[in-house]
Design a protein around this motif. Structure first.
Motif, PDB file in Angstrom:
ATOM      1  N   GLN A  50       5.521  -6.588   8.548  1.00 41.57           N
ATOM      2  CA  GLN A  50       5.428  -5.460   7.627  1.00 41.57           C
ATOM      3  C   GLN A  50       6.787  -4.792   7.484  1.00 41.57           C
ATOM      4  N   TYR A  51       6.906  -4.017   6.387  1.00 44.30           N
ATOM      5  CA  TYR A  51       8.170  -3.327   6.124  1.00 44.30           C
ATOM      6  C   TYR A  51       7.890  -2.083   5.295  1.00 44.30           C
ATOM      7  N   GLN A  52       8.387  -0.941   5.762  1.00 41.95           N
ATOM      8  CA  GLN A  52       8.267   0.327   5.039  1.00 41.95           C
ATOM      9  C   GLN A  52       9.431   0.408   4.059  1.00 41.95           C
ATOM     10  N   LEU A  65       4.231   0.396   1.906  1.00 45.08           N
ATOM     11  CA  LEU A  65       4.216  -0.481   3.071  1.00 45.08           C
ATOM     12  C   LEU A  65       3.843  -1.881   2.619  1.00 45.08           C
ATOM     13  N   PHE A  66       4.797  -2.802   2.729  1.00 42.73           N
ATOM     14  CA  PHE A  66       4.539  -4.204   2.451  1.00 42.73           C
ATOM     15  C   PHE A  66       4.047  -4.850   3.744  1.00 42.73           C
ATOM     16  N   SER A  81       0.847  -1.186   0.000  1.00 47.40           N
ATOM     17  CA  SER A  81       0.000   0.000   0.000  1.00 47.40           C
ATOM     18  C   SER A  81       0.890   1.246   0.000  1.00 47.40           C
ATOM     19  N   PRO A  82       0.683   2.180  -0.890  1.00 46.71           N
ATOM     20  CA  PRO A  82      -0.205   2.119  -2.050  1.00 46.71           C
ATOM     21  C   PRO A  82       0.362   1.199  -3.131  1.00 46.71           C
ATOM     22  N   GLU A  83      -0.506   0.743  -4.000  1.00 45.56           N
ATOM     23  CA  GLU A  83      -0.100  -0.165  -5.077  1.00 45.56           C
ATOM     24  C   GLU A  83       0.392   0.587  -6.305  1.00 45.56           C
ATOM     25  N   GLN A  84       0.252   1.909  -6.296  1.00 46.19           N
ATOM     26  CA  GLN A  84       0.570   2.699  -7.479  1.00 46.19           C
ATOM     27  C   GLN A  84       1.479   3.865  -7.117  1.00 46.19           C
ATOM     28  N   VAL A  86       4.097  -3.072  -7.774  1.00 44.73           N
ATOM     29  CA  VAL A  86       3.946  -1.630  -7.568  1.00 44.73           C
ATOM     30  C   VAL A  86       3.907  -1.060  -8.981  1.00 44.73           C
ATOM     31  N   VAL A  87       2.753  -0.519  -9.353  1.00 47.15           N
ATOM     32  CA  VAL A  87       2.510  -0.041 -10.712  1.00 47.15           C
ATOM     33  C   VAL A  87       2.941   1.415 -10.832  1.00 47.15           C
ATOM     34  N   VAL A  88       3.765   1.712 -11.849  1.00 46.13           N
ATOM     35  CA  VAL A  88       4.201   3.084 -12.105  1.00 46.13           C
ATOM     36  C   VAL A  88       3.351   3.642 -13.246  1.00 46.13           C
ATOM     37  N   THR A  89       2.730   4.771 -12.984  1.00 48.21           N
ATOM     38  CA  THR A  89       1.960   5.484 -14.012  1.00 48.21           C
ATOM     39  C   THR A  89       2.457   6.926 -14.041  1.00 48.21           C
TER      40      THR A  89
END
Length: 129
Positions: free
Chosen positions: A81-83, A49-50, A31-34, A110-113
């Motif tokens: 979790q891991y930041q 954050l995984f 989070s976030p995925e993008q 993790v999507v890059v737009t």
């Protein structure tokens, strides 16, 4: 004899179902995925954050799938979790692996737009008339 075989078969299948139900399911989220960059081709920077859930026993790692680079490793449920400071110009796939097998147990992207396409060449400059 047939009833005994059927009963024994049923007992074995119920036992294996109970064993599977008691095992911790492996989960991986981010989070976030993008990550959104201003222009196409620019490096995108995002704190992500995984979060994961792993069984009690075993050594696990979060890795960047393409390069197989280990980001962080832990034992069992020691971490959940891991930041991470994401930097990338394209969508990146991450894997949760068991250290002794290197086989992905779970994967997430993790999507890059971008907001704008790649900038065109500057309109300023000399023109021939």
């Amino acid at each position: 004899m047939t009833k005994l075989c059927l009963s024994l078969g049923l007992l074995i299948s119920v036992s294996s179902m109970n064993l599977q139900a008691s095992q911790t399911p492996i989960e991986l989220t981010v989070s976030p995925e993008q990550c959104v960059a201003l222009h196409k081709g620019q490096t995108c920077y995002q704190n992500v954050l995984f979060k994961w859930q792993t069984p009690d026993v075993g050594r696990y790692c979060l890795t960047e799938s393409k390069s197989h680079q280990k980001i962080i490793c832990w034992d069992g449920q020691a971490m959940k979790q891991y930041q991470y400071d994401f930097e990338g110009i394209s969508t990146t796939l991450y894997s949760l692996i068991r250290l002794d097998s290197e086989e992905p147990l779970a994967e997430i992207k993790v999507v890059v737009t971008w907001v704008y396409k790649a900038p065109k060449q500057s309109q300023s400059g000399w023109r021939l008339f």
